[in-house]
Structures are given as C-alpha cells and as structure tokens.
Design a protein around this motif. Structure first.
Motif, short mmCIF file in Angstrom:
data_model
loop_
_atom_site.label_atom_id
_atom_site.label_comp_id
_atom_site.label_asym_id
_atom_site.label_seq_id
_atom_site.Cartn_x
_atom_site.Cartn_y
_atom_site.Cartn_z
N LYS A 51 -3.18 -5.87 -3.70
CA LYS A 51 -3.10 -5.33 -2.34
C LYS A 51 -2.96 -6.45 -1.31
CE LYS A 51 -5.72 -1.09 -3.24
NZ LYS A 51 -6.91 -0.28 -2.86
N ARG A 52 -2.04 -6.25 -0.37
CA ARG A 52 -1.84 -7.15 0.77
C ARG A 52 -1.73 -8.61 0.34
NH1 ARG A 52 -3.31 -4.47 6.01
NH2 ARG A 52 -3.52 -2.26 5.43
N ASN A 53 -0.85 -8.84 -0.63
CA ASN A 53 -0.73 -10.19 -1.18
C ASN A 53 0.71 -10.43 -1.63
OD1 ASN A 53 -0.97 -12.66 -2.41
ND2 ASN A 53 -2.71 -12.08 -3.70
N TRP A 180 0.93 -6.00 7.95
CA TRP A 180 0.96 -5.08 6.81
C TRP A 180 1.01 -3.65 7.35
CZ3 TRP A 180 1.58 -6.69 1.90
CH2 TRP A 180 1.32 -8.03 1.63
N ASP A 182 1.21 -1.08 5.09
CA ASP A 182 0.34 -0.44 4.11
C ASP A 182 -0.09 -1.55 3.14
OD1 ASP A 182 2.28 -0.67 1.93
OD2 ASP A 182 3.27 1.11 2.73
N ASP A 183 -0.78 -1.21 2.08
CA ASP A 183 -1.33 -2.23 1.18
C ASP A 183 -0.27 -3.02 0.44
OD1 ASP A 183 -3.95 -1.74 1.84
OD2 ASP A 183 -4.31 -0.36 0.17
N TYR A 184 0.98 -2.52 0.41
CA TYR A 184 2.01 -3.18 -0.39
C TYR A 184 3.28 -3.51 0.41
CZ TYR A 184 -1.13 -1.20 -3.84
OH TYR A 184 -2.26 -0.86 -4.54
N ARG A 218 5.93 -5.02 -2.10
CA ARG A 218 5.44 -5.45 -3.41
C ARG A 218 5.42 -4.24 -4.34
NH1 ARG A 218 2.04 -10.05 -4.88
NH2 ARG A 218 2.33 -10.22 -7.15
#
Length: 280
Positions: A51-53, A180, A182-184, A218
């Motif tokens: 997540k978030r990476n 971000w 969302d998380d991806y 991602r």
C-alpha cells in the motif's frame, strides 16, 4: 482515449552507455520436469501490491514475469503519422523541429534537436524517449525518481503544497506535486517547464502553459502502470494521452543501473563525422 506512442526507435548516439543492462529472469524453481524458463514463469504468481509504496528499481517491461524475460522495451514508433489536436501555433512549431534520429530524422546540418547538443532532455521526454532503468524512492514528503537516461532526478512533493501560481524560473524538469488517490494510485502534476525542450523524439512542442499529469498505478508487487497526459492549450486544442497504462517491471534491489550520459565532446565528434560523410 486511444494510446499515442511517441518515442524513437533509434538510440541516441550521443549517449555514452557503458554496458547493456543485465536482464533478470523470473524466479524459477527446480522441479525435475525439465520445463523451459518461459514455461516455469507462467506458473509464477506475483504477490499483492504494497500500500502507498512505489519504491524500487523499475524498467519498462511489457511481458515481465508473464512467460518471458523482461524485454527491456524502451523505444517506440516516433513519426509524424499520429495526428494530434494541434492549434495553428502548435502545428507551425512542430514543423519547425527537425530531429536527428528516428523516422523523421533530417541530415545532420539541418537537425535542431536541443538534446542532440546535450541540452537536458527535459520532462516529459525523459519518460517518452529511451526510458530505461528508473529508481523510485519515497520519504514522508517526497517521491524521488532517479533516471538512468542522463543520470538525472526529479522530486515530486507530496507534503500537501500547491503548485506555484507563477513560475519566474522555468525548469528543465518542471515543478511537481503529487498525492495518493487510493492505496495503489499516485498522481503527480508537473508545470513550470522550459519551452526549449521537446515533448518527444518526433519534436512535438510545448509552451509555458504545459501541464503534465502522471498516474502511477501499482497493479501488484511486480508491475506498476504509468499513464501520462499532456495538457497545453497554447499548442493543442485538447488534452491527449502519451502513455496509457505503460507497464514498468520491478527489478531486484541489487540491480546495477549503469551510467548513461550525454557527452558534449562525444556529440560534437559524432556530428563532425556525420557532416564529413555527407560532404563526401
């Protein structure tokens, strides 16, 4: 909107590349069945995306871990057959640009590509021409991209700041902020770009009003998709997509990103040789 591919099939001869980057095969487990690497790779299942990476070393890789090795796809057709929504000024400016490489190349004495004399490649051309390895690092306030091409970096601020209203000092790679959604999915917006750079290797122009939107999605542990949208009301009548879900494959953290620099002395020597060959 359909995908418009914009980058040259030819390598920039003024770049000094110390070696061809090594390729890393998908993980293979010895099972005694004598399967080929490609067959074994089909059984590989990527893990979930963190997540978030976006951190890691990435390379263009259509087909990465999908039954074949990473093919290192970097260059794309770059010609004048893709009709874009030019304004009259945009079309006039585009026709005045004469690249030294690719399908629209002109003889060396007529070439006016700023990158051919080792001016900075600029943004978004850093993503659209000769894209190779790129390392992405994150801090709580920034996403930093380190590019193999030209050994340059970009800072994308994600500390909540807004883009400046005015840009007194245009930058080769612009001023970028991101967040971000969302998380991806990470979305970056870039403005304040130097008008001397070209958008791509076919010489498509931009003005001081250019806004670039990059979306990094991602997909899983191994794949990130990059979408890049151009918005420049001075040169184009509407927004257009330069990259649409372009796949980047994650490389091992031991991958060595090689040197790839534009050398003015090498460029001058090459241009002299080419000019001499034409005269003969």
């Amino acid at each position: 909107m359909r995908r418009i591919l914009l980058v040259s099939t030819a390598s920039c001869l003024a770049l000094v590349v110390t070696a061809v980057a090594q390729r890393v095969q998908p993980p293979v487990h010895v099972d005694g069945w004598g399967k080929s690497v490609a067959e074994k790779a089909k059984d590989y299942k990527p893990g979930p995306a963190p997540k978030r990476n976006l951190s890691g070393i990435w390379e263009p890789a259509d087909g990465w871990r999908a039954g074949v090795q990473a093919n290192g796809a970097r260059d794309f057709p770059s010609d004048r057959t893709h009709t874009l929504p030019f304004t009259p000024l945009g079309e006039q400016t585009w026709k005045s640009h004469h690249p030294g490489f690719g399908t629209t190349a002109v003889e060396i004495q007529y070439n006016n590509d700023p990158f051919n004399i080792c001016d900075p490649i600029g943004m978004p051309r850093i993503n659209l021409f000769n894209l190779r390895g790129v390392q992405i690092m994150q801090t709580p306030k920034q996403v930093v991209l380190l590019y193999q091409n030209s050994q340059v970096w970009r800072n994308i601020w994600m500390d909540g700041r807004e883009l400046p209203k005015e840009f007194d000092e245009p930058r080769w790679y612009g001023y970028s902020v991101g967040k971000w959604t969302d998380d991806y999915t990470f979305v970056a917006t870039t403005r304040g770009l130097d008008e001397r750079t070209w958008i791509d290797n076919a010489g498509r122009p931009h003005s001081d009003q250019l806004t670039i939107e990059e979306t990094f999605h991602r997909v899983n542990a191994d794949i990130t998709e990059l979408t890049l949208t151009i918005d420049d009301p001075k040169m184009y009548t509407q927004k257009w997509v330069a990259l649409d879900k372009f796949r980047l494959g994650l490389l091992p953290d031991t991958f060595d990103i090689r040197e790839q620099l534009c050398s003015p002395s090498e460029a001058a020597n090459y241009n002299t040789i080419q000019a001499g060959a034409i005269q003969k």
